[in-house]
Design a protein around this motif. Structure first.
Motif, PDB file in Angstrom:
ATOM      1  N   THR A 199      66.658  -5.252  43.730  1.00  0.00           N
ATOM      2  CA  THR A 199      65.486  -5.993  43.280  1.00  0.00           C
ATOM      3  C   THR A 199      64.778  -5.226  42.175  1.00  0.00           C
ATOM      4  N   TRP A 202      54.311 -12.557  49.367  1.00  0.00           N
ATOM      5  CA  TRP A 202      54.217 -13.756  48.555  1.00  0.00           C
ATOM      6  C   TRP A 202      55.207 -14.853  48.936  1.00  0.00           C
ATOM      7  N   ASN A 203      56.233 -14.535  49.717  1.00  0.00           N
ATOM      8  CA  ASN A 203      57.192 -15.579  50.086  1.00  0.00           C
ATOM      9  C   ASN A 203      56.552 -16.662  50.942  1.00  0.00           C
ATOM     10  N   PRO A 231      59.487 -17.192  37.843  1.00  0.00           N
ATOM     11  CA  PRO A 231      60.734 -16.665  37.261  1.00  0.00           C
ATOM     12  C   PRO A 231      61.441 -17.688  36.371  1.00  0.00           C
ATOM     13  N   GLN A 274      57.062 -18.635  43.584  1.00  0.00           N
ATOM     14  CA  GLN A 274      58.293 -17.851  43.673  1.00  0.00           C
ATOM     15  C   GLN A 274      59.403 -18.455  42.838  1.00  0.00           C
ATOM     16  N   LEU A 275      59.369 -19.761  42.703  1.00  0.00           N
ATOM     17  CA  LEU A 275      60.396 -20.466  41.935  1.00  0.00           C
ATOM     18  C   LEU A 275      59.977 -20.693  40.487  1.00  0.00           C
ATOM     19  N   CYS A 300      71.509 -12.036  47.675  1.00  0.00           N
ATOM     20  CA  CYS A 300      70.243 -11.339  47.414  1.00  0.00           C
ATOM     21  C   CYS A 300      70.326  -9.876  47.830  1.00  0.00           C
ATOM     22  N   PRO A 326      58.525 -13.180  43.522  1.00  0.00           N
ATOM     23  CA  PRO A 326      59.718 -13.489  44.313  1.00  0.00           C
ATOM     24  C   PRO A 326      60.173 -12.346  45.220  1.00  0.00           C
ATOM     25  N   ASN A 327      59.816 -11.106  44.886  1.00  0.00           N
ATOM     26  CA  ASN A 327      60.312  -9.957  45.650  1.00  0.00           C
ATOM     27  C   ASN A 327      59.284  -9.339  46.583  1.00  0.00           C
TER      28      ASN A 327
END
Length: 192
Positions: free
Chosen positions: A23, A84-85, A96, A92-93, A18, A79-80
């Protein structure tokens, strides 16, 4: 003990991968300079509503363009984005992952950057807002859109069902509602 080491090693390798990849970022045009409205919350709420009431999009390519702009924004921001994580772990999954579905449905190049797609669709929306519908197909140009032009505009005017995308957006809206409830009830932690 051996399994724990493998999990730790895989996690560290994942973090390294990552860190090596820059990003992608995106900004929705209606939120440039605004700080009072959360664009992620707004995009999730509006997107989930439009996807569950698809009849509102038929014959209205500018509304479909607005939806796709929101989806592209969410696919990179959720996701970035640092908030939000924790708040939207499933989104997040799923968002995308659903990106391939809407990109294929509207003929958007898989390698196109989200901001390129958003900017092209802003041109499309502007053409309709300024009552220049003949200029709309020009905004949908290759290589971002295939085949581009009027044929792509027709896809926006009569959007197909997007079951994976719809499910991802409904789930994201549900996650937001749970977070809001937990914050108000004092059961969750507050992220600002």
């Amino acid at each position: 003990m051996r399994c724990d080491r493998r999990v730790l090693l895989l996690g560290l390798l994942g973090l390294g991968a990552c860190a090596a990849t820059p990003t992608e970022t995106a900004i929705l045009p209606e939120f440039r300079g605004f700080v009072s409205v959360d664009p992620v919350r707004h995009a999730i709420e509006q997107g989930a509503d439009l996807l569950t009431h698809r009849n509102r999009l038929t014959g209205q390519p500018w509304e479909t363009a607005r939806l796709v702009q929101a989806l592209e924004f969410l696919a990179v921001e959720v996701p970035n984005g640092p908030r939000w994580n924790v708040m939207l772990p499933m989104a997040q999954l799923t968002l995308p992952a659903a990106r391939a579905e809407w990109r294929q449905a509207f003929g958007i190049a898989p390698e196109a950057r989200a901001q390129e797609v958003i900017d092209s669709l802003t041109e499309l929306r502007s053409a309709y807002a300024e009552q220049r519908p003949t200029a709309a197909p020009a905004a949908l140009r290759a290589p971002i859109f295939t085949p581009g032009g009027q044929e792509t505009l027709n896809r926006f005017a009569d959007p197909p069902a997007l079951p994976r995308t719809t499910r991802a957006m409904i789930d994201a809206r549900q996650e937001l509602m749970v977070q809001s409830f937990e914050r108000r009830s004092g059961r969750g932690f507050v992220i600002r």
